[in-house]
Write a protein that holds these residues in place. Structure first.
Motif, short mmCIF file in Angstrom:
data_model
loop_
_atom_site.label_atom_id
_atom_site.label_comp_id
_atom_site.label_asym_id
_atom_site.label_seq_id
_atom_site.Cartn_x
_atom_site.Cartn_y
_atom_site.Cartn_z
N ALA A 331 0.82 -1.22 0.00
CA ALA A 331 0.00 0.00 0.00
C ALA A 331 0.85 1.26 0.00
O ALA A 331 0.37 2.34 -0.36
N SER A 332 2.13 1.14 0.37
CA SER A 332 2.92 2.37 0.53
C SER A 332 3.68 2.77 -0.74
O SER A 332 4.37 3.80 -0.75
N ASN A 333 3.59 1.98 -1.80
CA ASN A 333 4.31 2.33 -3.04
C ASN A 333 3.44 2.21 -4.28
O ASN A 333 2.46 1.45 -4.30
N LEU A 334 3.83 2.98 -5.28
CA LEU A 334 3.25 2.82 -6.62
C LEU A 334 4.37 2.28 -7.50
O LEU A 334 5.55 2.48 -7.20
N TYR A 335 4.02 1.66 -8.61
CA TYR A 335 5.05 1.15 -9.52
C TYR A 335 4.79 1.68 -10.91
O TYR A 335 3.65 1.67 -11.39
N LEU A 336 5.87 2.18 -11.52
CA LEU A 336 5.76 2.63 -12.91
C LEU A 336 6.50 1.62 -13.78
O LEU A 336 7.60 1.19 -13.42
N TYR A 337 5.90 1.23 -14.89
CA TYR A 337 6.54 0.26 -15.79
C TYR A 337 6.76 0.92 -17.14
O TYR A 337 5.90 1.66 -17.62
N VAL A 338 7.92 0.63 -17.74
CA VAL A 338 8.15 1.08 -19.11
C VAL A 338 8.54 -0.15 -19.93
O VAL A 338 9.37 -0.96 -19.49
N GLY A 339 7.89 -0.31 -21.07
CA GLY A 339 8.16 -1.48 -21.90
C GLY A 339 8.30 -1.10 -23.36
O GLY A 339 7.63 -0.18 -23.84
N PHE A 340 9.20 -1.81 -24.06
CA PHE A 340 9.38 -1.59 -25.51
C PHE A 340 10.06 -2.83 -26.08
O PHE A 340 10.61 -3.64 -25.33
N TYR A 341 10.01 -2.96 -27.39
CA TYR A 341 10.70 -4.09 -28.04
C TYR A 341 12.09 -3.66 -28.44
O TYR A 341 12.28 -2.55 -28.93
N ASN A 342 13.05 -4.57 -28.25
CA ASN A 342 14.39 -4.24 -28.76
C ASN A 342 14.45 -4.66 -30.23
O ASN A 342 13.44 -5.05 -30.83
N ASN A 343 15.64 -4.62 -30.77
CA ASN A 343 15.81 -4.90 -32.19
C ASN A 343 15.41 -6.29 -32.62
O ASN A 343 14.98 -6.51 -33.74
N ASN A 344 15.56 -7.21 -31.68
CA ASN A 344 15.20 -8.60 -31.99
C ASN A 344 13.77 -8.90 -31.59
O ASN A 344 13.39 -10.04 -31.38
N LYS A 345 13.00 -7.85 -31.40
CA LYS A 345 11.58 -7.93 -31.02
C LYS A 345 11.39 -8.62 -29.67
O LYS A 345 10.38 -9.25 -29.39
N LYS A 346 12.44 -8.49 -28.84
CA LYS A 346 12.32 -9.05 -27.48
C LYS A 346 11.79 -7.95 -26.58
O LYS A 346 12.22 -6.79 -26.68
N LEU A 347 10.85 -8.30 -25.71
CA LEU A 347 10.26 -7.27 -24.82
C LEU A 347 11.24 -6.90 -23.72
O LEU A 347 11.75 -7.75 -23.00
N ILE A 348 11.51 -5.59 -23.62
CA ILE A 348 12.36 -5.07 -22.55
C ILE A 348 11.44 -4.31 -21.60
O ILE A 348 10.69 -3.44 -22.04
N CYS A 349 11.50 -4.64 -20.33
CA CYS A 349 10.62 -3.98 -19.37
C CYS A 349 11.39 -3.55 -18.12
O CYS A 349 12.22 -4.31 -17.64
N PHE A 350 11.14 -2.36 -17.65
CA PHE A 350 11.76 -1.89 -16.41
C PHE A 350 10.67 -1.36 -15.49
O PHE A 350 9.63 -0.90 -15.96
N LYS A 351 10.96 -1.40 -14.20
CA LYS A 351 9.97 -0.79 -13.29
C LYS A 351 10.64 0.20 -12.35
O LYS A 351 11.83 0.06 -12.02
#
Ligand SMILES: Nc1ncnc2c1ncn2[C@@H]1O[C@H](COP(=O)(O)OP(=O)(O)O)[C@@H](O)[C@H]1O
Ligand code: PXP
Length: 398
Positions: A331-351
């Motif tokens: 309850a004390s945190n929010l999470y932001l996610y960013v996602g995109f495909y790299n060149n090999n169409k692999k999903l890269i995700c960070f939070k």
């Protein structure tokens, strides 16, 4: 008798003290009047000239002038550190920002926030208000009509294409886009926020797509060969460069404003329009609720978030930034996610973990997107650094 009196007077009358009082008074007056810029040292110089025959007055005057100059440059330095200095009419880099959001009479959201932030950071956005409401909470007022919206957007597209043609043929006789006729009109970015109706989203989306087609904007500019040559560690870094994920000369940040915490504040079919828009928008910035609507998936854990991001990227968007996810177990945190495909169409995700304030703040999403746009344009480079900078500004203490 006279001599004795004179001596007594000399002892009791401290001329230096009087001068100090006088100086203090003059300084207070000027500072009170905010006259502490260039004029003050000159004025002071003239005021002190009559006292120049006292050598210590000369010393004091020079000291004061020096102190003043230090103070002056210190203020300028502080100012430079805090704000970006720009002449509002100075649009030399030719960037064109179109901000299409709501306008409210009371409070801070939509263009009230977005265009303020953009201007404060030295941009000159072109502003289109999709609605004029009383406030974010009271949607009393009016929506822009489809005809008005079409007319304004069409006129803008015409101007952009005209500016292109006239700069190709070196014909600058008449142009409405004064600041852009001699510059690169490819540097266009769209920021869209609150749109009440399906038609509104559809008209805006079609115009952006049409303009992209006419200007023959290529979507991806990544050079595979170059990336392969770079060693692994650097390769990871290259993958994170925003200029390798989207075309920075022309992009669309779409905030699919539909609702929050289960409350919907647009027409029910707007979700269909935004689902279509996920094919064309470069960056989409949904909150948790909006991500659920777009992907038709209930978000309970991280897996759900990643699956939904993948789904939207598959539609055609280049970057998904989920601005806030709230888990029942934290309850004390929010999470932001960013996602995109790299060149090999692999999903890269960070939070990113964001300490959560226990208040419902109005217009945070709009503040986020305008800062994001500004940092993308001004800073470029690593997408994680761009988001960190935005979050650093957004951060509020409990
Ligand atoms: N309660 C909160 N505490 C701390 N930060 C917040 C809070 N609400 C919003 N933010 C900040 O604002 C950003 C956007 O907020 P969000 O609620 O996702 O936008 P929206 O207005 O689109 O729903 C978040 O990424 C976070 O940085
Ligand atoms: C008119 C209007 N209502 C509601 C909202 C939703 O605000 P929030 O994204 O902060 O929940 C917005 C945000 O642009 C808005 O412009």
């Amino acid at each position: 008798m006279r001599k004795r009196y004179k001596k007594k007077f000399k002892k009791s009358f401290r001329f230096g003290d009087l001068i100090f009082l006088y100086l203090f008074f003059i300084f207070s007056l000027f500072f009170y009047l905010n006259l502490y810029y260039f004029t003050l040292p000159i004025i002071l110089l003239f005021i002190f000239i009559p006292f120049y025959f006292y050598y210590y007055f000369i010393f004091i005057t020079i000291l004061f002038l020096l102190l003043f100059y230090f103070y002056y440059y210190f203020i300028i330095f502080l100012h430079d550190m805090t704000y970006i200095h720009v002449n509002p009419m100075d649009n030399k880099n030719g960037e064109i920002i179109v901000s299409i959001q709501s306008q409210v009479f009371d409070g801070f959201c939509g263009n009230n926030v977005g265009t303020f932030v953009l201007r404060r950071r030295g941009h000159i956005p072109k502003i289109l208000n999709t609605v004029q409401y009383y406030s974010k909470y009271k949607h009393i007022g009016a929506e822009i009509s489809n005809d008005t919206l079409k007319n304004i957007i069409n006129e803008f597209c015409k101007d952009i294409l005209f500016a292109d043609n006239s700069s190709n043929t070196n014909n600058h006789t008449t142009t409405v886009i004064t600041a852009t006729s001699t510059t690169n009109t490819n540097q266009i970015s769209f920021l869209t926020g609150y749109m009440k109706t399906y038609d509104c989203v559809d008209i805006v989306m079609n115009a952006i797509v049409e303009l992209k087609k006419k200007k023959k904007i290529e979507n991806i500019i990544t050079n595979n060969e170059n990336i392969e040559k770079i060693q692994n560690k650097e390769k990871e870094q290259v993958e994170l460069l925003i200029e390798n994920i989207i075309n920075l000369n022309y992009f669309w940040i779409c905030d699919p404003v539909m609702g929050d915490n289960g409350r919907v504040y647009v027409d029910s079919d707007v979700v269909k329009a935004y689902t279509k828009a996920t094919t064309y928008a470069d960056i989409i910035t949904p909150n948790q609720f909006e991500l659920e609507l777009l992907s038709n998936t209930k978000i309970n854990n991280e897996k759900d978030v990643i699956k939904s991001i993948d789904q939207l990227l598959n539609n055609g968007s280049k970057i998904i930034i989920v601005t806030s996810v709230r888990y029942s177990f934290d309850a004390s945190n929010l999470y932001l996610y960013v996602g995109f495909y790299n060149n090999n169409k692999k999903l890269i995700c960070f939070k990113f973990k964001i300490p959560r304030c226990d208040i419902d703040i109005c217009g945070t999403g709009d503040l986020f997107t305008s800062l994001l746009l500004s940092f993308i344009l001004k800073q470029k480079g690593n997408i994680l650094k761009i988001i960190s900078k935005v979050l650093n500004i957004m951060q509020v203490s409990n």
